[in-house]
Design a protein around this motif. Structure first.
Motif, PDB file in Angstrom:
ATOM      1  N   ILE A  58      33.054  40.439  38.076  1.00 16.08           N
ATOM      2  CA  ILE A  58      31.695  39.892  38.008  1.00 16.08           C
ATOM      3  C   ILE A  58      31.756  38.539  37.298  1.00 16.08           C
ATOM      4  O   ILE A  58      32.578  38.336  36.399  1.00 16.08           O
ATOM      5  CB  ILE A  58      30.729  40.855  37.250  1.00 16.08           C
ATOM      6  N   CYS A 109      35.116  35.047  34.434  1.00 19.17           N
ATOM      7  CA  CYS A 109      34.611  36.325  34.938  1.00 19.17           C
ATOM      8  C   CYS A 109      34.998  37.445  33.986  1.00 19.17           C
ATOM      9  O   CYS A 109      35.755  37.241  33.041  1.00 19.17           O
ATOM     10  CB  CYS A 109      35.171  36.607  36.334  1.00 19.17           C
ATOM     11  N   ASP A 156      34.083  44.917  44.194  1.00 19.04           N
ATOM     12  CA  ASP A 156      35.338  45.647  44.013  1.00 19.04           C
ATOM     13  C   ASP A 156      36.375  45.235  45.041  1.00 19.04           C
ATOM     14  O   ASP A 156      36.051  44.874  46.173  1.00 19.04           O
ATOM     15  CB  ASP A 156      35.116  47.157  44.180  1.00 19.04           C
ATOM     16  N   THR A 164      33.230  49.441  37.489  1.00 20.27           N
ATOM     17  CA  THR A 164      32.042  48.601  37.636  1.00 20.27           C
ATOM     18  C   THR A 164      32.086  47.575  36.515  1.00 20.27           C
ATOM     19  O   THR A 164      31.831  47.910  35.355  1.00 20.27           O
ATOM     20  CB  THR A 164      30.749  49.435  37.553  1.00 20.27           C
ATOM     21  N   ALA A 165      32.450  46.356  36.844  1.00 19.52           N
ATOM     22  CA  ALA A 165      32.539  45.303  35.842  1.00 19.52           C
ATOM     23  C   ALA A 165      31.156  44.895  35.368  1.00 19.52           C
ATOM     24  O   ALA A 165      30.208  44.823  36.156  1.00 19.52           O
ATOM     25  CB  ALA A 165      33.269  44.095  36.422  1.00 19.52           C
ATOM     26  N   THR A 166      31.057  44.646  34.067  1.00 20.09           N
ATOM     27  CA  THR A 166      29.855  44.064  33.473  1.00 20.09           C
ATOM     28  C   THR A 166      30.309  42.888  32.618  1.00 20.09           C
ATOM     29  O   THR A 166      31.490  42.765  32.284  1.00 20.09           O
ATOM     30  CB  THR A 166      29.090  45.072  32.597  1.00 20.09           C
ATOM     31  N   GLU A 206      28.742  41.622  40.978  1.00 11.67           N
ATOM     32  CA  GLU A 206      29.815  42.617  40.834  1.00 11.67           C
ATOM     33  C   GLU A 206      30.354  43.017  42.205  1.00 11.67           C
ATOM     34  O   GLU A 206      29.587  43.321  43.119  1.00 11.67           O
ATOM     35  CB  GLU A 206      29.282  43.845  40.082  1.00 11.67           C
ATOM     36  N   SER A 233      37.320  45.600  39.652  1.00  7.39           N
ATOM     37  CA  SER A 233      35.937  45.166  39.823  1.00  7.39           C
ATOM     38  C   SER A 233      35.777  43.849  39.083  1.00  7.39           C
ATOM     39  O   SER A 233      36.303  43.678  37.983  1.00  7.39           O
ATOM     40  CB  SER A 233      34.990  46.226  39.255  1.00  7.39           C
TER      41      SER A 233
END
Length: 98
Positions: free
Chosen positions: A95, A57, A38, A66-68, A36, A93
């Motif tokens: 990931i 992604c 930014d 906050t990417a999950t 992760e 963000s």
């Protein structure tokens, strides 16, 4: 290295009924796709962003994103446009995902 390319725009134009980005972008940046990470905050005048990713992604956009892997998923080699509030200090963000 996989990369998320971000172009920031102040306006869209309507060309023959098709909305297109008004060039040139006011800012451009990249974020590595992996763990992760930014972007920098968008320019205060940014209203639209163009996001192009060269790997699978997930992304999140906001003040403190906050990417999950359960969030908005983009396929490899995809491009999307998003509207963002003016002068909000938003970031993206990113990931890696499968």
């Amino acid at each position: 290295m996989a990369v998320c390319y971000i172009s920031e725009f102040t306006a869209l134009a309507n060309v023959s009924g098709c909305p297109v980005a008004m060039m040139p972008p006011i800012a451009q940046q990249t974020v590595a796709i992996g763990a992760e990470a930014d972007s920098s905050a968008f320019n205060a005048a940014t209203r639209y962003i163009r996001v192009h990713v060269d790997a699978i992604c997930s992304i999140a956009i906001g003040l403190t994103p906050t990417a999950t892997t359960s969030m908005l998923r983009l396929s490899a080699e995809s491009t999307e446009y998003f509207a963002v509030p003016l002068n909000a200090g938003y970031k993206i963000s990113v990931i890696t995902n499968t």
